[in-house]
Scaffold this active site. Structure first.
Site, PDB file in Angstrom:
ATOM      1  CE  LYS A  79      -3.922   1.958   2.618  1.00  0.00           C
ATOM      2  NZ  LYS A  79      -4.784   1.787   3.828  1.00  0.00           N
ATOM      3  CB  SER A 154      -8.090   3.599   2.954  1.00  0.00           C
ATOM      4  OG  SER A 154      -7.221   2.976   3.888  1.00  0.00           O
ATOM      5  CB  SER A 178      -8.303   0.828   5.974  1.00  0.00           C
ATOM      6  OG  SER A 178      -9.006   2.041   5.899  1.00  0.00           O
TER       7      SER A 178
END
Lengths: 493, 486
Positions: A79, A154, A178
């Site tokens: 990420k 997210s 997330s």
């Protein structure tokens, strides 16, 4: 005996037997990232050369019989808020455009040490603020199951990268769900470890008291391998637990006998929850019972305050954590500013997106003199009450099993102008962050009817603090009983 | 200070003290002074994305020492909080400090100072709290008219802030408090407290009120004054300014002031229309600072002798006056010097006398600490021996002092090199006395008429002839003998 499930075991076998090589795996991952990934906007940056060099080095080790670990030579996606030395760390924000980290996150350093090969950085909601991966300077990531829908967020890019089989493994971060929510919406496994289990050194902070790095994969067994490699005390993070690295993968044995599973009433009675998704969850509970687990009803009475407490605390911390992005030392600096205040105002106005600004404003407000007691301090009290709810519940059970989200993947743009509804999609996940608990989301089938027909549904397993192994054991046992983790976008099984 | 009997002066001090650590409070970067800008920085100092603070244990130990030495209650649990504000020399956009739960509270210092009558007075000044915090970097505005430059070498350097109660009533009390505080911190080696390097910085809160008023007046804060003399001068100037305002019926407005030492003037840094809102909250990157009671006791037991106890001991062991002992221990270095000199054979009372008067005056003039001079205890002891044995007059010794402080050297050698030996040859003195008497018949006459002061004049004449190298008492004796006897 470790779980037979998962890509790590299969790829390890293929690498050892010479059926494939790390270079071929990395090339295939990069090619898929460029083809499928580009279509879905999964990655924000790919490391072609560096990844291929690392793969060649891994192949040399493998052919010499000196593999560093079971992860040696396997491609992984990171990420964009987990830093790697020499790589951009943009957090999907304009304010970090051009920023390259000079150091490795501890989690990344440990995976590199184990031989894993990051192929690139995945899209996300800006600074991890969002539940849809739409709040990105790079545009939204699309759900591999339906490109008009959100992958959740997210960590939507990392979830999509695994769901679309671009990489077998990925890292995300979970502040209020997330990792688990996009895992649920993309039909993969995503785990948030106990707070402090994985070092936050090198994770760009959103809400420091809630953030945790965690793994994505198709199986709990693969998540266990990643978690084992990343976990363990780190002197660079004061909130890191004084615990040795976990060894969960070796303990996965599929045995559910004697396990007591709590079913928190408040998570099954939410208004507006998708009925067909709930059916999948109930079926999963039945399967667990069938394999020897016992279920008990429990109650977490303060659940309805969790979202409010979460958004007060997370935004308060974020408003302070994001103060360092000021246009002075790195990242975006507005051109032609006249004076210091103007430089700050313009750099930050231009650099942050709407949702980030909204949260900074809210967080600044709740910390302000005269409001602190009414908001921040009360939210901390609620946090204590929520923690006590869980302590009480875990007196009568080993783990909790719940839906991960109220409903499957929603359409892109559907909630973009409705932040409150968007916030509510975290209703089942935020409590684990507030209480610091480990939690994992695993696929438990496809929604049967209605507008969401054919979309993956997630099952959440939560455990008491430090019970990361128990959570993974139950998830792994469930996956041995079922084949939902083999479902792929487009119907292939 | 022009004395303002109509107002009571109320002073509280906030002192920022740099702890004597090798590395910064939350990073492994070295603490340094005067190095190339931005040389001592890590991702933590630069507030790079993903960097996290880790508390320096040595800083905690030194802060605990400071707390114990100032009679504070050191709390087994304290909390680091973020003080949020934007400034380019504050890379994170917040300073890590302590707010609601500081490390130590409720201490005091007994402060000795000379009152208006010049008498030694002791006063207890309360210490509200001591908290730990990190320093900010430096903004450099001298390069060009347009650009400012930032040096982050200082960013994150460990400090304690020591907040006093508003217990001081004059600049002299404030100065005495600061000297005492600094001596204590240096004694326990919590800080070098080098004021020139900004390791001991003072903010003075000053307000006035009419005698008998119970409410405090509106105060101003004078920031970052970095010498004792300047603190006293700045407070005097501010008292004078406020008194003039009040005389004219004006209101005192809350303000932050700076002090321009060159012009001896205060200037307004900013007016405080509203209270600042720093949005303090507990830093979620740091866990509560927990110090076991046993550890606190261990640190307490390991502390060296503190100035109050040392003062009592010095007075007791060497028969010094309370004022002399107090002046000696006001600087640990001076007290150390005294004890070394005595160990080297210096007579204690003479050593105390010389150190607290002649030597102290020389040091004050030069704004120096004794250890920064070339004078060593052995040399000082032999200087005093020369005086005690009559080989050197006090006046010659005083003249020699600046040279010894600046250049060092062996006093005995210097004395013979310069021909400064006291004229102790009785015969020679008799001859000189006779010469003076022969050429001053008028003085003899007035002495015999009862004007005893004439003897002083005659003495002065003899001393002049010896260039001050005779023992004045002996000269007086000889002259008196001749005048009264003949």
């Amino acid at each position: 005996m470790p779980s037979p499930l998962g890509e790590v075991a299969r790829l390890r076998e293929a690498l050892t037997s010479g059926e494939t090589t790390s270079s071929r795996l990395v090339d295939a991952a990069l090619a898929a990232a460029e083809a499928v990934g580009e279509d879905l906007s999964v990655f924000t940056h790919l490391r072609h050369e560096a990844a291929r060099e690392a793969a060649a080095a891994a192949d040399a080790r493998l052919s010499a019989g000196r593999a560093r670990s079971v992860l040696d030579g396997l491609p992984i996606a990171l990420k964009d808020n987990i830093v790697q030395a020499g790589e951009p760390a943009g957090c999907a924000s304009r304010i970090l455009e051009g920023y390259v980290s000079p150091f490795d996150a501890t989690a990344v350093a440990r995976l590199l040490e184990a031989g894993a090969i990051p192929i690139g950085r995945t899209n996300m909601d800006e600074f991890a603020m969002g539940s849809s991966t739409e709040n990105s300077v790079h545009g939204p990531t699309r759900n591999p199951w339906d490109r008009d829908r959100s992958p959740g967020g997210s960590s939507g890019g990392s979830a999509a990268a695994v769901a679309a089989d671009i990489v077998p493994l990925a890292l995300g971060s979970d502040t209020g769900g997330s990792i688990r929510q996009p895992a649920s919406l993309c039909g993969v496994v995503g785990m948030k470890p106990t707070y402090g289990r994985v070092s936050r050194w090198g994770l760009v902070a959103f809400a420091s008291s809630l953030d945790q790095i965690g793994p994505f994969a198709h199986t709990a067994a693969d998540c266990a391998v990643l978690l084992d490699a990343m976990s363990g005390h780190d002197a660079h993070d004061s909130t890191s637990l004084p615990e040795p690295p976990l060894q969960t993968a070796a303990g996965l044995n599929g045995d559910l006998s004697g396990r007591v599973i709590g079913l928190p009433r408040e998570y099954y009675e939410a208004e507006g929850a998708d009925a067909s998704s709930l059916e999948c969850v109930h079926a999963a509970v039945a399967a667990l019972e069938g394999a020897g687990a016992k279920t008990v009803p429990v109650s977490l009475p303060h659940t309805r305050y969790a979202i409010a407490a979460y958004y007060l605390i997370a935004n308060a911390e974020a408003s302070s954590n994001l103060a360092r992005f000021d246009g002075v030392r790195y990242g975006h600096r507005a051109a032609g500013a006249s004076g210091l205040t103007d430089l700050y105002e313009r750099s930050r106005s231009e650099g942050f997106g709407a949702e980030v600004k909204r949260r900074i404003l809210l967080g600044t407000y709740v910390l302000s003199a005269g409001y602190y007691d009414a908001y921040y301090r009360r939210a901390q009290k609620l946090r204590t009450l929520l923690r006590r709810d869980f302590e009480a519940a875990f007196e009568s059970c080993d783990v909790l099993v719940t839906p991960t989200t109220p409903e499957p993947a929603f359409r892109l743009g559907e909630r973009a102008d409705d932040p409150l509804t968007m916030y509510l999609s975290d209703v089942y996940t935020v409590s684990a962050n507030l209480a610091g608990l480990p939690g994992v989301s695993i696929p438990c089938g496809l929604a049967g009817g209605g507008l969401a027909a054919g979309l993956p549904v997630g099952l959440q397993v939560l455990g008491p603090p430090l019970a990361d192994a128990a959570v993974l054991e139950v998830a792994d046992a469930y996956q041995r009983l079922t084949d939902h983790h083999q479902a792929r976008p487009g119907g292939s099984r | 200070m022009s004395f303002r009997p109509d107002y009571e002066v109320v002073i509280g001090l906030e002192v920022h003290v740099q702890l004597r650590t090798r590395t910064k409070l939350f990073s492994t970067a070295a603490v340094s002074y005067g190095d190339e800008p931005n040389h001592h920085t890590t991702p933590v100092c630069l507030a790079l994305p993903g960097a996290l603070p880790v508390l320096n244990g040595q800083a905690v130990e030194l802060a605990v020492r400071a707390g114990i030495a100032t009679n504070c209650e050191v709390h087994p649990r304290s909390i680091f909080a973020r003080k949020n504000y934007f400034y380019p020399d504050l890379p994170k956009g917040y300073q890590i400090s302590q707010f609601e739960e500081p490390l130590a509270t409720g201490g005091w210092l007994d402060v000795e100072f000379e009152d208006e009558k010049g008498e030694l007075t002791t006063k207890r000044v309360g210490i509200t709290r001591i908290h730990m915090e990190e320093d900010a970097g430096k903004s450099l505005h001298d390069g060009s008219a347009v650009d400012s430059h930032i040096d982050l070498n200082r960013a994150g350097v460990p400090l304690i802030e020591i907040v006093s109660e508003p217990d001081m009533r004059s600049p002299a009390e404030a100065g005495a408090y600061l000297r005492k505080l600094r001596a204590i911190l240096r004694t326990v080696e919590a800080s070098d407290a080098d004021m020139e390097k900004g390791q001991f910085r003072c903010d003075a809160n000053v307000s006035l009120r009419r005698h008998g008023d119970t409410q405090l007046g509106t105060r101003t804060e004078t920031k970052n004054v970095n010498s004792f003399r300047f603190v006293e001068a700045a407070i005097e100037a501010e008292v004078e300014r406020q008194a003039r305002c009040l005389d004219e019926g004006e209101e005192i407005r809350q303000a932050t002031l700076g002090y321009d030492a060159d012009a001896d003037r205060l200037f307004v840094m900013r007016m405080k229309e509203n209270a600042d809102d720093y949005r303090y909250f507990p830093d979620p990157d740091l866990i509560p600072l927990v110090i076991e009671e046993a550890r606190i006791e261990q640190i307490r037991a390991g502390l060296p002798e503190l100035p109050d106890r040392r003062r009592a001991r010095l007075a007791d062991e060497h028969g010094l006056t309370a004022a002399e002992a107090a002046k000696l221990v006001a600087s640990a270095a001076l007290a150390d010097f005294f004890e070394s000199a005595v160990a080297a054979g210096a007579p204690a009372r003479a050593a105390a006398h010389w150190l607290t008067r002649e030597v102290a005056a020389c040091l004050n003039e030069r704004d120096l600490e004794i250890e920064a001079t070339a004078l060593v205890p052995d040399a000082f002891a032999s200087l005093l021996e020369l005086v005690e044995t009559g080989r050197l007059t006090a006046r010659s010794a005083r003249e020699l002092l600046p040279e010894l402080l600046e250049g060092g050297g062996d006093p005995a050698a210097l004395v013979s090199e310069r021909g400064l030996e006291a004229v102790s040859d009785e015969g020679a003195l008799e001859v000189l006395a006779d010469e003076v008497l022969a050429s001053n018949p008028k003085a003899i006459a007035s002495y015999r008429d009862g004007d005893k002061k004439s003897l002083n004049f005659l003495m002065g004449q003899v001393m002049k002839k010896t260039q001050g190298k005779a023992d004045p008492a002996r000269v007086r004796q000889i002259l008196a003998g001749k005048l009264d006897g003949s």
